[in-house]
Design an enzyme around this catalytic site. Structure first.
Site, PDB file in Angstrom:
ATOM      1  N   SER A 192     -10.526  -0.460   3.080  1.00 49.18           N
ATOM      2  CA  SER A 192      -9.785  -0.563   4.344  1.00 49.18           C
ATOM      3  C   SER A 192      -9.342   0.832   4.760  1.00 49.18           C
ATOM      4  CB  SER A 192      -8.532  -1.421   4.171  1.00 49.18           C
ATOM      5  OG  SER A 192      -8.868  -2.724   3.826  1.00 49.18           O
ATOM      6  N   ARG A 249       0.835  -1.219   0.000  1.00 46.38           N
ATOM      7  CA  ARG A 249       0.000   0.000   0.000  1.00 46.38           C
ATOM      8  C   ARG A 249       0.865   1.263   0.000  1.00 46.38           C
ATOM      9  NH1 ARG A 249      -3.065  -3.706  -0.548  1.00 46.38           N
ATOM     10  NH2 ARG A 249      -5.211  -3.846   0.213  1.00 46.38           N
ATOM     11  N   GLU A 288      -4.906   4.151   5.750  1.00 51.88           N
ATOM     12  CA  GLU A 288      -4.526   3.872   4.368  1.00 51.88           C
ATOM     13  C   GLU A 288      -4.886   5.040   3.445  1.00 51.88           C
ATOM     14  OE1 GLU A 288      -5.725   1.305   0.707  1.00 51.88           O
ATOM     15  OE2 GLU A 288      -5.978   0.135   2.548  1.00 51.88           O
TER      16      GLU A 288
END
Ligand code: EPU
Length: 342
Positions: free
Chosen positions: A242, A169, A338
């Site tokens: 997420s 990520r 995130e």
């Protein structure tokens, strides 16, 4: 201020441009169909001094207030085959193309490699920024090149995937958000890629579909079913996927946590660290399904922050901070957001 293929809106409402459906305004919103006009546009004195934020579907952004800058949305969306060999191909997708449309297109053409990434919201231009990943596959597994506009060099460039600093990520684009605007991506896909069905739940889903010799399209269909079941769809319950990354901790901390919490899911990484499940820890703390006004945690998945109606960005952020503090107090682990927080 508008002409065909270029739309400039001052004090633009961003509610429909972020999947958390948070109300916010941008000083300017520019929607551009042809990226060859980008350099001139960014040099325009009205915009040149302003902070720039490039958005696709806004599926990985939390606005905590108005954005006193320029929001740029690139709409060029062609998908094309650049090179075809017997067993592999190079496929180019422009920034504005929907990621899931690309997955569908490649499978229809008989190319495999991104079937595990079916149904990820967002556009192709956003895919390398956070190196999208799911069910055991990351974009970096297939990414060949990223075409960018480099605001420092004031030129279009092609960057090899290996030079993009891609990690879990993470990417150099995320670390240097002011410098690059992604214009297109190029992927190397296979005629018959090795299918990745090891991820928990995927094999079971294929079994439930009564498929024992799956092809790439079957894997994509299983992933779609899993995602629809586990994750709230943003058009039904606004969310940004997420909200927290799974933390990567050193092996000693992982071991002491395992001793205290034998059921805690852990995945060793190649460099002797350990990835922990943020969702598991957040669920243990009782946050799953929690609601504070219209800000909440998804009932089905503790990693996903949701907006039940009119939650403000700052209310969502306050809930996220509460989750972070609680995880740190109980487990001694920091979970990091995130999405991009503006
Ligand atoms: N878990 C819980 N409770 C929860 C959620 C998860 O206990 O509420 C535990 C379970 O043990 C489960 C494990 O965590 O077996 C893993 O759960 P899941 O398969 O849902 O994966 P995740 O680690 O929570 C990551 C990605 C998702 C991606 C899935 C599937 C991150 C931050 N998230 O979630 O990506 O779809 O794996 O590969 O890495 C996204 O980035 O927006 C996203 C949705």
């Amino acid at each position: 201020m508008n002409k065909p293929g270029l739309q400039i809106t001052e004090h633009a409402e961003l509610h429909g441009l972020n999947t958390l459906a948070v109300a916010a305004r941008a000083r300017y919103l520019i929607e551009l169909d042809d990226p060859s006009g980008l350099a001139d546009l960014l040099a325009d004195p009205r915009f040149s001094g302003l902070p720039l934020l490039t958005v696709g579907e806004g599926s990985n952004i939390l606005f905590t207030g108005d954005f006193d800058g320029l929001v740029l949305r690139l709409n060029h969306a062609q998908i094309e085959l650049l090179d075809e060999q017997a067993d592999h191909a190079l496929i180019r997708a422009e920034a504005g193309a929907s990621w899931d449309a690309l997955v569908t297109w490649t499978l229809q053409q008989g190319w495999s490699g991104i079937e595990n990434l079916a149904l990820i919201p967002g556009r192709c231009g956003a895919a390398p920024i956070q190196n999208i990943g799911a069910y055991g596959v990351e974009l970096s597994d297939v990414l060949s090149t990223v075409e960018v506009y480099d605001r420092v060099e004031r030129a279009c460039r092609e960057l090899a995937a290996a030079d993009c600093g891609l990690g879990y990520r993470d990417s150099m684009f995320k670390r240097q958000p002011k410098r690059f605007v992604v214009l297109a991506i190029q992927l190397r896909l296979q005629r018959a890629a090795r299918l990745r069905t090891d991820y928990a739940g995927l094999r079971e889903e294929l079994a439930a579909m009564q498929i024992d010799q799956p092809g790439a399209s079957d894997v994509a269909e299983a992933v779609r079913r899993l995602r629809r079941r586990k994750l709230p769809q943003p058009d039904v319950l606004p969310n940004a996927g997420s909200f927290f990354k799974n933390p990567i901790v050193d092996a000693d901390l992982a071991q002491s946590l395992r001793a205290r919490y034998p059921a805690m899911p852990q995945w060793p990484t190649a460099d002797l660290h350990c990835k922990l499940s943020a969702g598991w820890m957040i669920e243990q703390l009782g946050f799953k399904g929690r609601r504070v006004g219209d800000a909440g945690i998804a009932p089905g998945h503790a990693l996903v922050l949701v907006n039940h109606g009119n939650a403000s960005g700052s209310a969502l952020l306050a809930l996220a901070r509460e989750v972070q503090d609680a995880v740190y107090t109980r487990f001694g682990v920091r979970v990091e957001p995130e999405p991009q927080i503006i």
